[in-house]
Design a protein around this motif. Structure first.
Motif, PDB file in Angstrom:
ATOM      1  N   VAL A  90       0.839  -1.198   0.000  1.00 45.92           N
ATOM      2  CA  VAL A  90       0.000   0.000   0.000  1.00 45.92           C
ATOM      3  C   VAL A  90       0.876   1.251   0.000  1.00 45.92           C
ATOM      4  O   VAL A  90       1.785   1.375   0.821  1.00 45.92           O
ATOM      5  N   PRO A  91       0.624   2.198  -0.900  1.00 44.58           N
ATOM      6  CA  PRO A  91       1.430   3.423  -0.958  1.00 44.58           C
ATOM      7  C   PRO A  91       1.301   4.268   0.304  1.00 44.58           C
ATOM      8  O   PRO A  91       0.217   4.374   0.892  1.00 44.58           O
ATOM      9  N   ALA A  92       2.416   4.869   0.682  1.00 41.80           N
ATOM     10  CA  ALA A  92       2.422   5.707   1.882  1.00 41.80           C
ATOM     11  C   ALA A  92       1.620   6.983   1.681  1.00 41.80           C
ATOM     12  O   ALA A  92       1.124   7.566   2.658  1.00 41.80           O
ATOM     13  N   ASP A  93       1.468   7.433   0.438  1.00 42.81           N
ATOM     14  CA  ASP A  93       0.804   8.712   0.194  1.00 42.81           C
ATOM     15  C   ASP A  93      -0.636   8.566  -0.275  1.00 42.81           C
ATOM     16  O   ASP A  93      -1.254   9.536  -0.693  1.00 42.81           O
ATOM     17  N   PRO A 137       6.256  -0.022  -0.466  1.00 39.69           N
ATOM     18  CA  PRO A 137       7.212  -1.128  -0.367  1.00 39.69           C
ATOM     19  C   PRO A 137       6.989  -2.121  -1.507  1.00 39.69           C
ATOM     20  O   PRO A 137       5.858  -2.316  -1.963  1.00 39.69           O
ATOM     21  N   ILE A 138       8.058  -2.724  -1.972  1.00 39.25           N
ATOM     22  CA  ILE A 138       7.971  -3.773  -2.991  1.00 39.25           C
ATOM     23  C   ILE A 138       8.051  -5.119  -2.272  1.00 39.25           C
ATOM     24  O   ILE A 138       9.057  -5.441  -1.633  1.00 39.25           O
ATOM     25  N   LEU A 139       6.979  -5.879  -2.360  1.00 35.25           N
ATOM     26  CA  LEU A 139       6.886  -7.141  -1.631  1.00 35.25           C
ATOM     27  C   LEU A 139       7.572  -8.285  -2.360  1.00 35.25           C
ATOM     28  O   LEU A 139       8.054  -9.234  -1.733  1.00 35.25           O
ATOM     29  N   ASP A 167      -5.335  -3.169  -0.754  1.00 39.60           N
ATOM     30  CA  ASP A 167      -6.065  -1.952  -1.122  1.00 39.60           C
ATOM     31  C   ASP A 167      -6.040  -1.809  -2.635  1.00 39.60           C
ATOM     32  O   ASP A 167      -5.433  -2.628  -3.342  1.00 39.60           O
ATOM     33  N   GLN A 168      -6.666  -0.759  -3.106  1.00 41.29           N
ATOM     34  CA  GLN A 168      -6.819  -0.537  -4.537  1.00 41.29           C
ATOM     35  C   GLN A 168      -6.795   0.950  -4.792  1.00 41.29           C
ATOM     36  O   GLN A 168      -7.082   1.747  -3.898  1.00 41.29           O
ATOM     37  N   ASN A 169      -6.403   1.360  -6.003  1.00 45.69           N
ATOM     38  CA  ASN A 169      -6.150   2.781  -6.273  1.00 45.69           C
ATOM     39  C   ASN A 169      -7.393   3.636  -6.485  1.00 45.69           C
ATOM     40  O   ASN A 169      -7.288   4.830  -6.719  1.00 45.69           O
ATOM     41  N   GLY A 170      -8.576   3.033  -6.431  1.00 44.72           N
ATOM     42  CA  GLY A 170      -9.799   3.821  -6.538  1.00 44.72           C
ATOM     43  C   GLY A 170     -10.330   3.990  -7.936  1.00 44.72           C
ATOM     44  O   GLY A 170     -11.422   4.540  -8.116  1.00 44.72           O
ATOM     45  N   HIS A 171      -9.607   3.521  -8.930  1.00 40.30           N
ATOM     46  CA  HIS A 171     -10.087   3.616 -10.306  1.00 40.30           C
ATOM     47  C   HIS A 171     -10.937   2.390 -10.642  1.00 40.30           C
ATOM     48  O   HIS A 171     -10.723   1.306 -10.108  1.00 40.30           O
ATOM     49  N   PRO A 172     -11.900   2.543 -11.536  1.00 33.24           N
ATOM     50  CA  PRO A 172     -12.784   1.419 -11.859  1.00 33.24           C
ATOM     51  C   PRO A 172     -12.052   0.307 -12.572  1.00 33.24           C
ATOM     52  O   PRO A 172     -11.129   0.550 -13.362  1.00 33.24           O
ATOM     53  N   TYR A 183      -5.669  -0.630 -10.104  1.00 32.00           N
ATOM     54  CA  TYR A 183      -4.388  -1.202  -9.674  1.00 32.00           C
ATOM     55  C   TYR A 183      -4.553  -1.667  -8.235  1.00 32.00           C
ATOM     56  O   TYR A 183      -5.025  -0.922  -7.364  1.00 32.00           O
ATOM     57  N   VAL A 184      -4.155  -2.897  -7.969  1.00 32.52           N
ATOM     58  CA  VAL A 184      -4.314  -3.500  -6.644  1.00 32.52           C
ATOM     59  C   VAL A 184      -2.979  -3.531  -5.916  1.00 32.52           C
ATOM     60  O   VAL A 184      -1.947  -3.865  -6.499  1.00 32.52           O
ATOM     61  N   PHE A 185      -3.014  -3.193  -4.642  1.00 30.62           N
ATOM     62  CA  PHE A 185      -1.841  -3.251  -3.777  1.00 30.62           C
ATOM     63  C   PHE A 185      -2.012  -4.421  -2.810  1.00 30.62           C
ATOM     64  O   PHE A 185      -3.123  -4.736  -2.380  1.00 30.62           O
ATOM     65  N   PHE A 186      -0.900  -5.051  -2.456  1.00 26.66           N
ATOM     66  CA  PHE A 186      -0.956  -6.300  -1.700  1.00 26.66           C
ATOM     67  C   PHE A 186      -0.288  -6.188  -0.332  1.00 26.66           C
ATOM     68  O   PHE A 186       0.410  -5.221  -0.024  1.00 26.66           O
ATOM     69  N   ALA A 187      -0.524  -7.196   0.464  1.00 23.23           N
ATOM     70  CA  ALA A 187       0.148  -7.369   1.755  1.00 23.23           C
ATOM     71  C   ALA A 187       0.593  -8.820   1.835  1.00 23.23           C
ATOM     72  O   ALA A 187       0.034  -9.688   1.155  1.00 23.23           O
ATOM     73  N   LYS A 188       1.592  -9.084   2.651  1.00 23.43           N
ATOM     74  CA  LYS A 188       2.023 -10.464   2.840  1.00 23.43           C
ATOM     75  C   LYS A 188       0.957 -11.240   3.594  1.00 23.43           C
ATOM     76  O   LYS A 188       0.450 -10.789   4.617  1.00 23.43           O
TER      77      LYS A 188
END
Length: 386
Positions: A143-146, A190-192, A226-231, A276-281
């Motif tokens: 997940v982006p810090a900003d 972070p790059i997982l 999380d996700q960037n909010g775009h469709p 665009y989807v962001f991931f977690a471990k």
């Protein structure tokens, strides 16, 4: 194919993109009137349900009951979960419990249609590395810090479950970067892991979870964060619009084959989907990935649904076919959601982990029927309520 839960998560059903001061994209598309359509839930009799095997009855019931620890505060399901904990794990006892505790409602779409679309998804395994290498050059971001996420129902109760995602620039909250910009310029996150193929990343995002197979044989599990909010826009649809694939020929295999044959056009293909989807471990172990209900999914018995029609945690009766045409009739647990999973008679069946599950999921585009099994004496959900 499914857009991840967790876009799925999952996306249109959980996200609003703000452009100027307007709600756009999937948020408008998925908006439902406050009044419940009379045809959504049609009372039915238990005898109207197609028969299932004892094995499927037990497995489906166990899959539903596995979510009971997450349903302790749910007014509709908590009392039933307590009672279910005392049911013997025999087909006869399960049938008696279900019939004594639940009413049956056939799900129907506009025009009183009983048939809908049943698709499939899975947990893929892709080759990769924890560090960038000559082969592994595609980053999987956390997940982006900003990135800022705003829960809109704190101000607008009618937008229950809707979130706004963006970035603060000065005193203005602007939409977050789309997929094309992230791919071109990166993101403050972070790059997982690093994958070897940009198509692997796209399909990882579509499925919403997966595993990275490292050189030493270990697996790194990745879960939707999380996700960037775009469709979400299906890349298969873009290929059809470009005249590259016929509509009835779209599958994961067909998309991969096209990408392999047109490597210079892959960035254009991927840019057609701004999501665009962001991931977690994820947690290590052999259990399934966690869905929107935050419980491990059960292969063959967990489904993603439109939660504005079917509340998470519900038990459903599914009647459809496998990709090879064989009948598939069983109780399934509503434990996930998906950006592409919208509508009354609509479900996405989780097939499991790995290539065999992927082959089933990638070709699952079947007609089917659904019945909602709802606790007796509890008011039916209001379609569109989130």
């Amino acid at each position: 194919m499914k857009a991840p839960r967790r876009i799925a998560a999952r996306l249109c059903s959980a996200t609003i993109l703000l452009a100027s001061v307007l709600l756009t994209g999937c948020a408008v598309q998925n908006a439902r009137p406050g009044a419940a359509p009379a045809s959504t839930y049609a009372k039915a009799d238990w005898n109207a349900l197609p028969a299932v095997s004892d094995t499927d009855l037990k497995a489906g019931f166990a899959a539903w009951r596995s979510a009971c620890p997450r349903l302790k505060g749910d007014a509709a399901w908590a009392p039933l979960c307590v009672a279910a904990g005392h049911v013997d794990a025999t087909p006869a006892a399960i049938r008696a419990f279900l019939q004594n505790s639940l009413d049956v409602y056939a799900l129907r779409a506009a025009g009183n249609r009983t048939e809908g679309l049943i698709t499939g998804y899975y947990e893929p395994i892709y080759a990769g590395s924890l560090t960038r290498t000559a082969r592994a050059t595609v980053p999987v971001y956390g997940v982006p810090a900003d990135m800022v996420s705003v829960q809109l129902d704190s101000v607008y109760p009618e937008l229950k479950g809707k979130r706004l995602r963006g970035r603060v620039e000065g005193r203005v909250l602007k939409p977050y970067d789309d997929a094309a910009r992230i791919a071109a310029h990166g993101v403050n996150a972070p790059i997982l892991a690093w994958l070897t193929d940009p198509m692997d990343l796209q399909f990882l995002q579509i499925q919403g979870s997966g595993r990275v197979q490292l050189d030493d044989g270990r697996h790194l599990r990745l879960a939707y964060a999380d996700q960037n909010g775009h469709p979400y826009r299906p890349i298969g649809r873009w290929l059809v619009e470009q005249g590259e694939l016929a509509k009835d020929a779209v599958s994961m295999d067909a998309i991969r084959a096209w990408a392999s044959a047109h490597p210079t056009r892959v960035p254009e293909l991927l840019a057609s989907n701004p999501s665009y989807v962001f991931f977690a471990k994820g947690a290590d172990g052999d259990e399934g990935p966690r869905g929107s209900l935050n419980v491990p999914l059960t292969a063959g018995y967990s489904v993603a649904v439109d939660r504005s029609v079917v509340p998470l945690g519900s038990l459903l009766w599914l009647s459809t076919t496998r990709p090879d045409g064989a009948a598939l009739v069983r109780p399934v647990a509503a434990q996930d959601t998906g950006g592409a999973i919208t509508g009354e008679v609509r479900a996405d069946l989780f097939w499991g982990t790995g290539d065999a599950a992927g082959a089933l999921a990638g070709h699952m585009k079947q007609s089917g029927r659904l019945w909602l099994l709802w606790p007796k004496g509890v008011a039916l959900p209001s379609p569109g309520g989130g």
